[in-house]
Design a protein around this motif. Structure first.
Motif, mmCIF file in Angstrom:
data_model
loop_
_atom_site.group_PDB
_atom_site.id
_atom_site.type_symbol
_atom_site.label_atom_id
_atom_site.label_comp_id
_atom_site.label_asym_id
_atom_site.label_seq_id
_atom_site.Cartn_x
_atom_site.Cartn_y
_atom_site.Cartn_z
ATOM 1 N N HIS A 89 0.831 -1.208 0.000
ATOM 2 C CA HIS A 89 0.000 0.000 0.000
ATOM 3 C C HIS A 89 0.863 1.255 0.000
ATOM 4 C CE1 HIS A 89 -3.562 2.390 0.593
ATOM 5 N NE2 HIS A 89 -3.102 2.889 1.731
ATOM 6 N N LEU A 90 1.959 1.239 0.750
ATOM 7 C CA LEU A 90 2.869 2.381 0.772
ATOM 8 C C LEU A 90 3.538 2.590 -0.587
ATOM 9 C CD1 LEU A 90 4.576 1.865 4.257
ATOM 10 C CD2 LEU A 90 2.999 3.701 3.622
ATOM 11 N N VAL A 91 3.856 1.490 -1.269
ATOM 12 C CA VAL A 91 4.459 1.600 -2.598
ATOM 13 C C VAL A 91 3.489 2.263 -3.565
ATOM 14 C CG1 VAL A 91 5.337 0.291 -4.570
ATOM 15 C CG2 VAL A 91 6.007 -0.357 -2.252
ATOM 16 N N HIS A 92 2.213 1.876 -3.498
ATOM 17 C CA HIS A 92 1.207 2.471 -4.384
ATOM 18 C C HIS A 92 0.936 3.937 -4.054
ATOM 19 C CE1 HIS A 92 0.340 -1.746 -5.456
ATOM 20 N NE2 HIS A 92 -0.141 -1.238 -6.585
ATOM 21 N N LEU A 93 1.226 4.340 -2.838
ATOM 22 C CA LEU A 93 1.071 5.743 -2.444
ATOM 23 C C LEU A 93 2.326 6.555 -2.750
ATOM 24 C CD1 LEU A 93 -0.773 5.382 0.999
ATOM 25 C CD2 LEU A 93 -1.758 6.103 -1.179
ATOM 26 N N ASP A 94 3.275 5.947 -3.459
ATOM 27 C CA ASP A 94 4.545 6.596 -3.801
ATOM 28 C C ASP A 94 5.367 6.965 -2.563
ATOM 29 O OD1 ASP A 94 4.098 6.432 -6.548
ATOM 30 O OD2 ASP A 94 2.970 8.321 -6.575
ATOM 31 N N LEU A 95 5.230 6.168 -1.526
ATOM 32 C CA LEU A 95 6.029 6.352 -0.310
ATOM 33 C C LEU A 95 7.090 5.247 -0.257
ATOM 34 C CD1 LEU A 95 3.169 7.191 2.225
ATOM 35 C CD2 LEU A 95 4.744 8.798 1.112
ATOM 36 N N LEU A 96 7.869 5.169 -1.318
ATOM 37 C CA LEU A 96 8.840 4.088 -1.448
ATOM 38 C C LEU A 96 9.896 4.076 -0.337
ATOM 39 C CD1 LEU A 96 9.700 1.677 -3.152
ATOM 40 C CD2 LEU A 96 11.096 3.226 -4.533
ATOM 41 N N PRO A 97 10.467 5.227 0.071
ATOM 42 C CA PRO A 97 11.465 5.176 1.156
ATOM 43 C C PRO A 97 10.915 4.567 2.445
ATOM 44 C CG PRO A 97 11.555 7.300 0.029
ATOM 45 C CD PRO A 97 10.344 6.592 -0.492
ATOM 46 N N ILE A 98 9.668 4.939 2.808
ATOM 47 C CA ILE A 98 9.068 4.374 4.022
ATOM 48 C C ILE A 98 8.812 2.887 3.836
ATOM 49 C CG2 ILE A 98 7.099 4.473 5.591
ATOM 50 C CD1 ILE A 98 6.824 7.411 4.946
ATOM 51 N N ALA A 99 8.384 2.497 2.634
ATOM 52 C CA ALA A 99 8.134 1.085 2.352
ATOM 53 C C ALA A 99 9.416 0.270 2.479
ATOM 54 C CB ALA A 99 7.536 0.925 0.958
ATOM 55 N N ILE A 100 10.520 0.834 1.998
ATOM 56 C CA ILE A 100 11.808 0.132 2.094
ATOM 57 C C ILE A 100 12.232 -0.018 3.552
ATOM 58 C CG2 ILE A 100 14.273 0.312 1.562
ATOM 59 C CD1 ILE A 100 13.501 1.623 -1.066
ATOM 60 N N ILE A 101 12.031 1.035 4.342
ATOM 61 C CA ILE A 101 12.388 0.975 5.763
ATOM 62 C C ILE A 101 11.568 -0.091 6.479
ATOM 63 C CG2 ILE A 101 12.317 2.241 7.942
ATOM 64 C CD1 ILE A 101 12.983 4.774 6.363
ATOM 65 N N LEU A 102 10.254 -0.120 6.215
ATOM 66 C CA LEU A 102 9.397 -1.103 6.869
ATOM 67 C C LEU A 102 9.716 -2.520 6.397
ATOM 68 C CD1 LEU A 102 5.904 0.641 6.977
ATOM 69 C CD2 LEU A 102 7.582 0.363 8.803
ATOM 70 N N PHE A 103 10.029 -2.678 5.103
ATOM 71 C CA PHE A 103 10.402 -4.004 4.612
ATOM 72 C C PHE A 103 11.682 -4.489 5.288
ATOM 73 C CE2 PHE A 103 12.978 -6.583 1.730
ATOM 74 C CZ PHE A 103 12.119 -7.641 1.492
ATOM 75 N N THR A 104 12.641 -3.597 5.422
ATOM 76 C CA THR A 104 13.909 -3.964 6.055
ATOM 77 C C THR A 104 13.720 -4.315 7.523
ATOM 78 O OG1 THR A 104 15.109 -2.502 4.536
ATOM 79 C CG2 THR A 104 16.258 -3.196 6.539
ATOM 80 N N ALA A 105 12.971 -3.462 8.251
ATOM 81 C CA ALA A 105 12.813 -3.656 9.695
ATOM 82 C C ALA A 105 11.852 -4.787 10.031
ATOM 83 C CB ALA A 105 12.323 -2.358 10.338
ATOM 84 N N SER A 106 10.818 -4.989 9.212
ATOM 85 C CA SER A 106 9.756 -5.930 9.559
ATOM 86 C C SER A 106 9.929 -7.309 8.955
ATOM 87 C CB SER A 106 8.392 -5.373 9.116
ATOM 88 O OG SER A 106 8.172 -4.105 9.683
ATOM 89 N N ILE A 107 10.611 -7.419 7.836
ATOM 90 C CA ILE A 107 10.733 -8.706 7.151
ATOM 91 C C ILE A 107 12.192 -9.145 7.039
ATOM 92 C CG2 ILE A 107 10.313 -9.931 4.987
ATOM 93 C CD1 ILE A 107 7.891 -8.148 4.561
ATOM 94 N N LEU A 108 13.030 -8.281 6.466
ATOM 95 C CA LEU A 108 14.412 -8.672 6.196
ATOM 96 C C LEU A 108 15.210 -8.906 7.472
ATOM 97 C CD1 LEU A 108 16.375 -9.182 3.883
ATOM 98 C CD2 LEU A 108 17.040 -6.773 4.001
ATOM 99 N N VAL A 109 15.147 -7.957 8.407
ATOM 100 C CA VAL A 109 15.951 -8.064 9.626
ATOM 101 C C VAL A 109 15.558 -9.275 10.480
ATOM 102 C CG1 VAL A 109 16.444 -6.950 11.842
ATOM 103 C CG2 VAL A 109 16.607 -5.641 9.726
ATOM 104 N N PRO A 110 14.265 -9.508 10.775
ATOM 105 C CA PRO A 110 13.925 -10.701 11.574
ATOM 106 C C PRO A 110 14.367 -12.006 10.924
ATOM 107 C CG PRO A 110 12.068 -9.180 11.538
ATOM 108 C CD PRO A 110 13.065 -8.674 10.542
#
Length: 210
Positions: A89-110
């Protein structure tokens, strides 16, 4: 020219560091003379404790990603978002930097923490021929990035607080938020309870390159 013999370990000399104040203690004393903390040479059960916590965290990772993590209510319409759908949803809202941060913190890091700790514990349990210096460097990185894993929950809390100040929108955490918080907590505990000195005891080699 013959190689130098390995220096004796503190355990063989009856010495160990206090886990609290790092004072050098004699094992026969039982307690640290500086702070009174009980001392022991090694926590032999720490590998089993860490494995139990890590496996539990890996199991909880599935409901944390499959179930909704937030519930948004707007004008009577309810929207439930998982971590993936929220990022999308963030990607579709053109909030790519926030989406990348959340992907890193919520999926990649764990996932990287679980994989890294599993590799570390496997190396100790089965004496994998991996450089001990490399393993220790990776372990310190895992400990350092662990503090950023709660970023997604902070974002949910702040968003819910800001939205609920109005009258039109309502936001609250969903069941996956609890599972996600437990994943982060259990991985941090898995790293915390592990006695890293066991790595140097169980991976015997002539030098630190193996």
């Amino acid at each position: 020219m013959s190689k130098l013999s390995r220096p004796p370990q503190g355990e063989s000399l009856g010495l160990t560091n206090c886990p609290t104040c790092k004072f050098l203690c004699h094992l026969e004393q039982g307690n640290c003379p500086r702070c009174g903390q009980a001392v022991q040479s090694r926590d032999r059960t720490s590998v089993q404790k860490s494995w139990a916590l890590l496996i539990t965290a890996a199991i909880l990772l599935f409901p944390a990603n499959l179930y909704p993590i937030t519930i948004m209510t707007s004008q009577g319409q309810v929207r439930q978002d998982t971590i993936f759908s929220g990022i999308n949803h963030l990607v579709h809202l053109d909030l790519l930097p926030i989406a990348i941060i959340l992907f890193t913190a919520s999926i990649l890091v764990p996932m990287l923490k679980i994989f890294g700790l599993a590799l570390y514990l496997t190396a100790i349990s089965y004496r994998l021929p991996i450089s001990k210096k490399t393993l220790m460097a990776g372990f310190h990185i895992i400990e350092w990035i662990g503090r950023w894993s709660m970023l997604d929950l902070f974002v949910i809390s702040i968003t819910a607080a800001l939205i609920n100040m109005g009258q039109i929108w309502d936001a609250k955490p969903a069941p996956a938020a609890t599972a996600f918080a437990l994943v982060i907590l259990l991985t941090q505990l898995a790293a915390k309870v592990l006695d890293t000195r066991l790595l140097w005891d169980r991976l015997e080699s002539k030098d630190d390159t193996n």
